[in-house]
Write an enzyme that holds these catalytic residues in place. Sequence first.
Site, PDB file in Angstrom:
ATOM      1  N   LYS A   9       0.839  -1.190   0.000  1.00 11.46           N
ATOM      2  CA  LYS A   9       0.000   0.000   0.000  1.00 11.46           C
ATOM      3  C   LYS A   9       0.875   1.241   0.000  1.00 11.46           C
ATOM      4  O   LYS A   9       1.842   1.335   0.756  1.00 11.46           O
ATOM      5  CB  LYS A   9      -0.913   0.010   1.227  1.00 11.46           C
ATOM      6  CG  LYS A   9      -1.787   1.252   1.341  1.00 11.46           C
ATOM      7  CD  LYS A   9      -2.886   1.120   2.379  1.00 11.46           C
ATOM      8  CE  LYS A   9      -2.396   1.188   3.775  1.00 11.46           C
ATOM      9  NZ  LYS A   9      -3.497   1.403   4.748  1.00 11.46           N
ATOM     10  N   SER A  25      -4.116   3.243 -17.034  1.00 12.55           N
ATOM     11  CA  SER A  25      -3.174   2.736 -16.034  1.00 12.55           C
ATOM     12  C   SER A  25      -2.925   3.813 -14.990  1.00 12.55           C
ATOM     13  O   SER A  25      -3.516   4.879 -15.022  1.00 12.55           O
ATOM     14  CB  SER A  25      -1.842   2.368 -16.684  1.00 12.55           C
ATOM     15  OG  SER A  25      -1.289   3.521 -17.292  1.00 12.55           O
ATOM     16  N   TYR A  58      -3.643  -1.003 -13.558  1.00  9.08           N
ATOM     17  CA  TYR A  58      -2.330  -1.611 -13.408  1.00  9.08           C
ATOM     18  C   TYR A  58      -1.274  -0.514 -13.372  1.00  9.08           C
ATOM     19  O   TYR A  58      -1.537   0.632 -13.730  1.00  9.08           O
ATOM     20  CB  TYR A  58      -2.050  -2.604 -14.537  1.00  9.08           C
ATOM     21  CG  TYR A  58      -2.060  -1.963 -15.902  1.00  9.08           C
ATOM     22  CD1 TYR A  58      -0.881  -1.505 -16.482  1.00  9.08           C
ATOM     23  CD2 TYR A  58      -3.243  -1.788 -16.606  1.00  9.08           C
ATOM     24  CE1 TYR A  58      -0.885  -0.891 -17.724  1.00  9.08           C
ATOM     25  CE2 TYR A  58      -3.255  -1.186 -17.848  1.00  9.08           C
ATOM     26  CZ  TYR A  58      -2.061  -0.742 -18.404  1.00  9.08           C
ATOM     27  OH  TYR A  58      -2.080  -0.134 -19.635  1.00  9.08           O
TER      28      TYR A  58
END
Length: 114
Positions: A9, A25, A58
């Site tokens: 994270k 993305s 992503y």
Amino acid sequence: MLIEVLKSKVHRAVITEANLNYVGSLTLDEDLMDAANMIENEKIQVVNVNNGERIETYLIKGKRGSGTVCLNGPAARRGAAGDVIIIISYATMEFEAAKQHKPWIVFPKEGNKL
């Protein structure tokens, strides 16, 4: 039994730009990727603290040391420069292994620096 747990994270990074005219993305400073043990093309969830949006996309490597956090393509509609976000990735592992797992958590400083 396999379960999905928090792997990495980046907590409270600030979006530096949003580029609608780019393949979808999130571009992220490579220093932040390394610190959070994330890799290019890894599936991530982006949570926008300012507006509550949650998206899956992503990662693309951004220039190392640049502080870049850029929403690309359709994701650019879900946040704006200056918004605070949390970038999350998950891993699937055996239940017993998950009990011992320690996620990588990064708290960027001003300018998205380590």
